[in-house]
Design an enzyme around this catalytic site. Structure first.
Site, short mmCIF file in Angstrom:
data_model
loop_
_atom_site.label_atom_id
_atom_site.label_comp_id
_atom_site.label_asym_id
_atom_site.label_seq_id
_atom_site.Cartn_x
_atom_site.Cartn_y
_atom_site.Cartn_z
N ASP A 130 -3.28 -4.03 13.10
CA ASP A 130 -3.13 -5.23 12.26
C ASP A 130 -2.49 -6.40 13.01
O ASP A 130 -1.52 -6.99 12.53
CB ASP A 130 -2.30 -4.90 11.01
CG ASP A 130 -2.62 -3.56 10.40
OD1 ASP A 130 -3.82 -3.23 10.34
OD2 ASP A 130 -1.69 -2.85 9.97
N ASN A 182 -2.33 -5.29 -4.79
CA ASN A 182 -1.42 -4.56 -3.92
C ASN A 182 -0.82 -5.55 -2.93
O ASN A 182 -1.54 -6.21 -2.17
CB ASN A 182 -2.18 -3.46 -3.17
CG ASN A 182 -1.26 -2.54 -2.38
OD1 ASN A 182 -0.07 -2.45 -2.66
ND2 ASN A 182 -1.82 -1.84 -1.40
N ALA A 183 0.50 -5.67 -2.93
CA ALA A 183 1.18 -6.72 -2.16
C ALA A 183 1.39 -6.30 -0.71
O ALA A 183 2.52 -6.00 -0.28
CB ALA A 183 2.51 -7.07 -2.83
N ILE A 184 0.31 -6.26 0.06
CA ILE A 184 0.39 -6.08 1.51
C ILE A 184 -0.62 -7.02 2.17
O ILE A 184 -1.37 -7.73 1.51
CB ILE A 184 0.14 -4.62 1.95
CG1 ILE A 184 -1.32 -4.20 1.71
CG2 ILE A 184 1.09 -3.67 1.25
CD1 ILE A 184 -1.66 -2.87 2.36
N ASP A 185 -0.61 -7.03 3.49
CA ASP A 185 -1.56 -7.80 4.31
C ASP A 185 -1.49 -9.31 4.03
O ASP A 185 -2.50 -9.95 3.73
CB ASP A 185 -2.99 -7.31 4.09
CG ASP A 185 -3.20 -5.89 4.57
OD1 ASP A 185 -2.25 -5.30 5.11
OD2 ASP A 185 -4.32 -5.37 4.41
N SER A 194 -5.05 -5.39 -0.76
CA SER A 194 -5.64 -4.20 -0.16
C SER A 194 -6.04 -3.24 -1.28
O SER A 194 -5.20 -2.85 -2.09
CB SER A 194 -4.63 -3.53 0.77
OG SER A 194 -5.11 -2.28 1.22
N PHE A 195 -7.32 -2.90 -1.34
CA PHE A 195 -7.84 -1.93 -2.31
C PHE A 195 -7.57 -2.39 -3.75
O PHE A 195 -8.37 -3.11 -4.31
CB PHE A 195 -7.29 -0.53 -2.04
CG PHE A 195 -7.95 0.12 -0.85
CD1 PHE A 195 -8.88 1.13 -1.02
CD2 PHE A 195 -7.66 -0.30 0.44
CE1 PHE A 195 -9.52 1.72 0.09
CE2 PHE A 195 -8.29 0.28 1.55
CZ PHE A 195 -9.22 1.28 1.36
N TRP A 196 -6.47 -2.03 -4.36
CA TRP A 196 -6.23 -2.28 -5.78
C TRP A 196 -6.42 -3.77 -6.12
O TRP A 196 -5.60 -4.62 -5.78
CB TRP A 196 -4.81 -1.87 -6.18
CG TRP A 196 -4.59 -0.40 -6.16
CD1 TRP A 196 -4.81 0.48 -7.18
CD2 TRP A 196 -4.08 0.38 -5.07
NE1 TRP A 196 -4.46 1.76 -6.80
CE2 TRP A 196 -4.01 1.74 -5.52
CE3 TRP A 196 -3.66 0.08 -3.77
CZ2 TRP A 196 -3.55 2.77 -4.71
CZ3 TRP A 196 -3.21 1.10 -2.98
CH2 TRP A 196 -3.16 2.43 -3.45
N GLU A 218 -9.60 -5.19 2.42
CA GLU A 218 -8.21 -5.58 2.67
C GLU A 218 -8.16 -6.58 3.81
O GLU A 218 -9.17 -7.06 4.31
CB GLU A 218 -7.36 -4.35 3.00
CG GLU A 218 -7.81 -3.56 4.20
CD GLU A 218 -7.00 -2.29 4.40
OE1 GLU A 218 -6.22 -1.92 3.49
OE2 GLU A 218 -7.15 -1.65 5.46
N HIS A 222 -8.98 -5.78 10.71
CA HIS A 222 -7.73 -6.51 10.46
C HIS A 222 -7.56 -7.64 11.49
O HIS A 222 -6.73 -7.57 12.39
CB HIS A 222 -6.52 -5.59 10.47
CG HIS A 222 -5.41 -6.17 9.65
ND1 HIS A 222 -4.91 -5.54 8.54
CD2 HIS A 222 -4.72 -7.34 9.76
CE1 HIS A 222 -3.95 -6.29 8.01
NE2 HIS A 222 -3.83 -7.39 8.74
#
Length: 349
Positions: A47, A166-169, A186-188, A225, A299
Site C-alpha cells: 500500500d 470501512n474506515a481504512i485506505d 474497503s469492501f463494506w 478498496e 493499491h
C-alpha cells in the site's frame, strides 16, 4: 581556433557515442531509457504512496514485521531506495483504544497542505470493519532537517460493524475550487468520499461520507478498496483496487479506473459503466496465465513530478522472491483518447 573547433567536435562525438552506448545497453536488457529497475529497500512494501520534497522522493507504506507502525523509505532517482525510521514510534494511545489488538498503521497517504505535510493512516485488523483513520503532521520530511518531527492529530473518522463503510485506505484530494476531500473505503460499502475542513484536515461540520464506487455484495463480496483521485485533462480520475491482495503470488489484486467531471462523481469507466455499479476500466493487471513475475498489482498512488511526468507507485507480489510484497514504480502515460495506461513491458520488468 581550428584546433579548438576540432576539440569541441571530438567532445560532442564522445558524448553522442556514450549516449548511444547507454541506450544500447538498456535495449539489451529490454528497457527503454525512461524505464526503472528498482533496487535497495524495496520489500516488504504494501500500500505505498509517493511524494517529493526538494531533490528526494519519499515513500510510505503499511507497517510490517519489524518495521512498525509504518514503513518509510527515500530515493533520489526513484530507482534505488533506502530505509528511513517510521514517522511515529508507535501507535498513538487513542488508536490502541479505538482498535484493540492493532499493531501497525496501514495504507497511508501523504500530501503537502498549507505549509505542512499531512500523513493520513489506517488502523484496523485483517478482515475487520472495526477501523479508524488518523492524521499526523510535519513541516518537513527530511529527518536531518531542523524542526523535523511528526505530531499526531488524532482521529479523523472511524467505523464499526454495521456501518455503511470501512474506515481504512485514506487518500487526500483537492478539487479545482480549492475544496479538500478524503476518499477511503474497503469492501463494506465500497469507496467513500467526504469533504474536509481545511483547517483541521478532518471532516467538515455536518459532512457525511458518500459512496462513489463499489462492486456490490453479490460481486466477490464487494471486493474493492484503496481509492486514489487525480486531476488530469479536465477530468477527475478515480483509481481503485479490485479483488484480493495479500495471498502472495496467488493474489489477483488489480487496478481499475474511471473518470468524472466533478470530484464527487459520477465516475464511469471507458465503456460508460458507472463505478457505483461495479464499473472500472483495467489499468494494470497481471496476466491470467501466471507468466508475469509480479502478481497482484494494486493499491496505487500517483505523483505528478516537476518534469511533467506522472509516476504510478503500487505494490505487487514477486513470484521470483516467494511472493514477497514489493515496491513498484512505473510511468503513467496518457493515450490520444485521454485515458491513462502503463506500458506492459514496464510493468513486467
Amino acid at each position: 581556433m581550428r584546433q579548438l573547433g576540432r576539440s569541441r567536435s571530438l567532445y560532442a562525438l564522445r558524448v553522442m557515442l556514450l549516449g548511444a552506448t547507454l541506450w544500447l545497453a538498456l535495449a539489451a536488457l529490454g528497457l527503454a531509457p525512461d524505464e526503472m529497475v528498482l533496487s535497495g529497500d524495496v520489500m516488504p512494501a504494501h500500500d505505498p504512496v509517493l511524494i517529493r520534497e526538494g531533490d528526494r522522493y519519499y515513500a510510505f507504506s503499511t507497517g510490517q514485521r519489524d518495521r512498525r507502525p509504518l514503513v518509510a523509505r527515500t530515493s533520489r532517482d526513484l530507482r534505488h531506495w533506502s530505509p528511513l525510521p517510521s514517522p511515529l514510534p508507535d501507535l498513538p494511545d487513542w488508536a490502541k483504544a479505538a482498535v484493540p489488538g492493532a499493531r501497525e498503521m496501514w495504507a497511508p497517504d501523504i500530501a503537502r497542505v498549507g505549509g505542512r505535510y499531512r500523513l493520513y493512516y489506517s488502523v484496523s485488523r485483517f478482515g475487520s470493519q472495526h477501523s479508524a483513520i488518523g492524521l499526523a503532521t510535519a513541516t518537513t520530511l527530511d529527518p536531518d532537517a531542523p524542526g523535523h518531527g511528526w505530531h499526531d492529530e488524532g482521529l479523523v473518522i472511524a467505523s464499526r460493524k454495521g456501518d455503511p463503510y470501512n474506515a481504512i485506505d485514506p487518500a487526500f484530494a483537492r478539487d479545482r475550487q480549492g475544496g479538500e476531500w478524503l476518499a477511503f473505503g474497503s469492501f463494506w460499502g465500497g469507496i467513500q468520499l467526504v469533504r474536509l475542513d481545511p483547517r483541521s484536515g478532518k471532516p467538515a461540520a455536518g459532512a457525511r461520507p458518500v459512496m462513489i464506487a463499489r462492486r456490490g455484495a453479490e460481486d466477490k463480496a464487494d471486493a474493492i478498496e484503496a481509492p486514489f483521485i487525480i486531476d488530469h485533462g479536465g477530468w477527475y480520475w478515480l483509481i481503485v483496487s479490485f479483488d484480493y491482495c495479500c495471498r502472495g503470488a496467488k493474489s489477483n489484486y488489480h487496478l481499475r479506473i474511471g473518470r468524472a467531471r466533478s470530484i464527487e462523481g459520477p465516475y464511469v469507466d471507458r465503456a460508460g459503466r458507472a463505478m457505483r455499479a461495479g464499473g472500472g476500466t483495467v489499468l494494470l493487471q497481471a496476466d491470467a496465465a501466471g507468466r508475469d513475475r509480479f502478481r497482484g498489482p494494486g493499491h496505487a498512488g500517483v505523483l505528478h513530478d516537476r518534469d511533467g511526468r506522472d509516476y504510478l507507485i503500487y505494490h505487487a507480489y514477486d513470484a521470483a522472491a516467494g511472493g514477497a510484497a514489493t515496491l513498484r514504480v512505473a510511468r503513467l502515460h496518457w493515450n490520444e483518447a485521454g485515458w491513462p495506461f502503463v506500458e506492459p513491458d514496464e510493468a513486467r520488468r
